[in-house]
Design a protein around this motif. Structure first.
Motif, PDB file in Angstrom:
ATOM      1  N   ASP A 157      -6.655 -13.271 -20.706  1.00  0.00           N
ATOM      2  CA  ASP A 157      -7.806 -13.677 -19.920  1.00  0.00           C
ATOM      3  C   ASP A 157      -8.938 -12.758 -20.358  1.00  0.00           C
ATOM      4  O   ASP A 157      -8.960 -11.567 -20.020  1.00  0.00           O
ATOM      5  N   SER A 158      -9.865 -13.290 -21.125  1.00  0.00           N
ATOM      6  CA  SER A 158     -10.909 -12.446 -21.713  1.00  0.00           C
ATOM      7  C   SER A 158     -11.874 -11.906 -20.665  1.00  0.00           C
ATOM      8  O   SER A 158     -12.594 -10.947 -20.929  1.00  0.00           O
ATOM      9  N   SER A 159     -11.886 -12.473 -19.469  1.00  0.00           N
ATOM     10  CA  SER A 159     -12.781 -11.986 -18.419  1.00  0.00           C
ATOM     11  C   SER A 159     -12.223 -10.752 -17.720  1.00  0.00           C
ATOM     12  O   SER A 159     -12.969  -9.968 -17.139  1.00  0.00           O
ATOM     13  N   THR A 197     -12.900 -20.629 -22.813  1.00  0.00           N
ATOM     14  CA  THR A 197     -14.190 -19.972 -22.606  1.00  0.00           C
ATOM     15  C   THR A 197     -15.357 -20.872 -22.978  1.00  0.00           C
ATOM     16  O   THR A 197     -16.512 -20.511 -22.763  1.00  0.00           O
ATOM     17  N   TYR A 226      -6.764 -19.676 -23.428  1.00  0.00           N
ATOM     18  CA  TYR A 226      -7.701 -19.418 -22.335  1.00  0.00           C
ATOM     19  C   TYR A 226      -9.049 -20.023 -22.718  1.00  0.00           C
ATOM     20  O   TYR A 226      -9.590 -19.730 -23.789  1.00  0.00           O
ATOM     21  N   LYS A 255     -13.357 -24.318 -17.991  1.00  0.00           N
ATOM     22  CA  LYS A 255     -13.745 -22.954 -18.352  1.00  0.00           C
ATOM     23  C   LYS A 255     -13.138 -21.961 -17.361  1.00  0.00           C
ATOM     24  O   LYS A 255     -13.183 -22.151 -16.149  1.00  0.00           O
ATOM     25  N   GLY A 256     -12.544 -20.888 -17.910  1.00  0.00           N
ATOM     26  CA  GLY A 256     -11.904 -19.889 -17.075  1.00  0.00           C
ATOM     27  C   GLY A 256     -10.485 -20.230 -16.672  1.00  0.00           C
ATOM     28  O   GLY A 256      -9.891 -19.521 -15.850  1.00  0.00           O
TER      29      GLY A 256
END
Length: 387
Positions: A242-244, A315, A313, A323-324
């Motif tokens: 999860d890049s966030s 983005t 994931y 998205k997300g």
């Protein structure tokens, strides 16, 4: 059906409500949500990019928008402007095309634009023992000459196995530049996953050049495998950040029932085969435990199994409702699953499309589009209806 860990009241839902995801105290139906199959299909369509693939295990898209596809049988193919080039990429190592083994995952170095490193996993038959084991290699890609050079094997599971199942394997990079990859239990569930001196049933972490990170959890600990990041896995075939948040997620195949989604944390034991929500393929039980102190519970598990494949994931701004979220494919039921997350928990899941066939691979390309690889069904792209 999918089940949030510890929600045991959901365990024995009938097949009639498989399309409804239930939690204690609340429920929703796919039919009432804008991401359900019918509504999503009214907004998006799958268009063919290229055909002619048997088992397209993984895909990556280069900065020039060429798409590399790993054929499990041991070929690295190129799709250019919608055309599958006749010439495969040369320079691959010797690959053992054995059962579930072969040429497996692909990943571009996060700084690929400047260094041209391509990472891939494959079944490697070199070394002691009959058969093969999973290896991670990196090589320089020259797309102009359709070749690989400077090949370096970064890691290989020791002790080959002649069994043809559970090689894993997926690759993921974190924001610090470490490379993570998985090796399945290689069909030796009682020997490998819980033994830190054996490869198999593990997720590993290395520096990009193959060196062992100084803060790996089992570094120089009683002779245990220093590359191991987590253990107690069966056959992880999805691995993505999860890049966030920087949190690493995986999914892995259970036996008959009990496919799992897990949040991966350094040094943790994920229980296989001591704990499981599944049974033997014959229907007999191999454990009575679904949880145990010192072992991580899955964030989510499926009954019956959906046979999940790749994990990505999202983005991209091209799919606002996705998205997300994580996407993963079901090889058993032939659909794509969108998983909505909140921190380290799963809120909901949504089924996208129907009757696709065996969804083997997923990719969000550099162009922002999502690509789907189907066993025997080619490569497709998800596009808005009006495009």
């Amino acid at each position: 059906m999918f089940i949030k860990a510890n929600q045991l009241s959901c365990l024995f839902l009938t097949m009639a409500v498989i399309t409804c995801s239930l939690f204690v105290g609340s429920s929703f139906s796919f039919d009432s949500h804008p991401l359900n199959t019918s509504r999503f299909s009214e907004q998006y369509r799958l268009v063919e990019v290229s055909h002619g693939f048997d088992i397209p295990w993984a895909m990556v898209q280069l900065p020039n928008q060429d798409i590399l596809v790993s054929e499990r049988r041991g070929e690295l193919r190129v799709i250019r402007q919608g055309q599958l080039l006749k010439q495969p990429i040369s320079g691959l190592p010797t690959i053992d095309n054995n059962g579930q083994g072969g040429l497996l995952d692909l990943a571009l170095d996060p700084d690929f634009v400047n260094n041209s490193w391509l990472y891939f996993t494959y079944a490697d038959g070199s070394g002691p023992g009959r058969g093969s084991n999973t290896a991670l290699m990196r090589a320089k890609l020259n797309i102009a000459t359709m070749s690989l050079s400077n090949q370096t094997r970064l890691y290989k599971g020791k002790v080959n196995a002649s069994k043809g199942q559970h090689y894993g394997s997926r690759i993921a990079f974190d924001q610090k530049g470490y490379v993570y990859f998985s090796i399945g239990d290689r069909g030796s569930r009682d020997e490998n996953p819980q033994n830190l001196n054996n490869d198999g049933g593990k997720i590993y972490r290395l520096h990009k050049d193959g060196k062992i990170p100084a803060d790996n959890p089992f570094l120089n600990d009683k002779g245990e495998k220093s590359a191991v990041f987590s253990y107690g896995h069966r056959n992880p075939q999805g691995l993505a950040f999860d890049s966030s948040t920087g949190v690493l997620w995986s999914h892995e195949h259970g036996p008959k029932g009990g496919d799992e989604i897990n949040v991966i944390t350094a040094g943790k034991n994920y229980g296989w085969p001591v704990v499981s929500y599944g049974v033997n393929y014959s229907g007999t039980s191999f454990t009575e435990l679904t949880e145990k102190q010192g072992m991580e519970n899955p964030v989510l598990y499926w009954l019956p199994s959906i046979a999940p494949s790749a994990m990505v994931y999202v983005t991209s701004d091209k799919y606002p409702k996705l998205k997300g979220k994580f996407l993963l494919g079901s090889m058993k039921f032939g659909y794509i699953v969108a998983v909505s997350i909140n921190g380290k928990t799963v809120d909901q899941q949504y089924k996208l499309f129907n009757n696709l066939g065996r969804v083997r691979s997923l990719m969000q390309g550099v162009d922002g589009f999502i690509y789907v690889g189907l066993d025997g069904g080619g490569i497709k792209k998800i596009l808005p209806i009006n495009s």
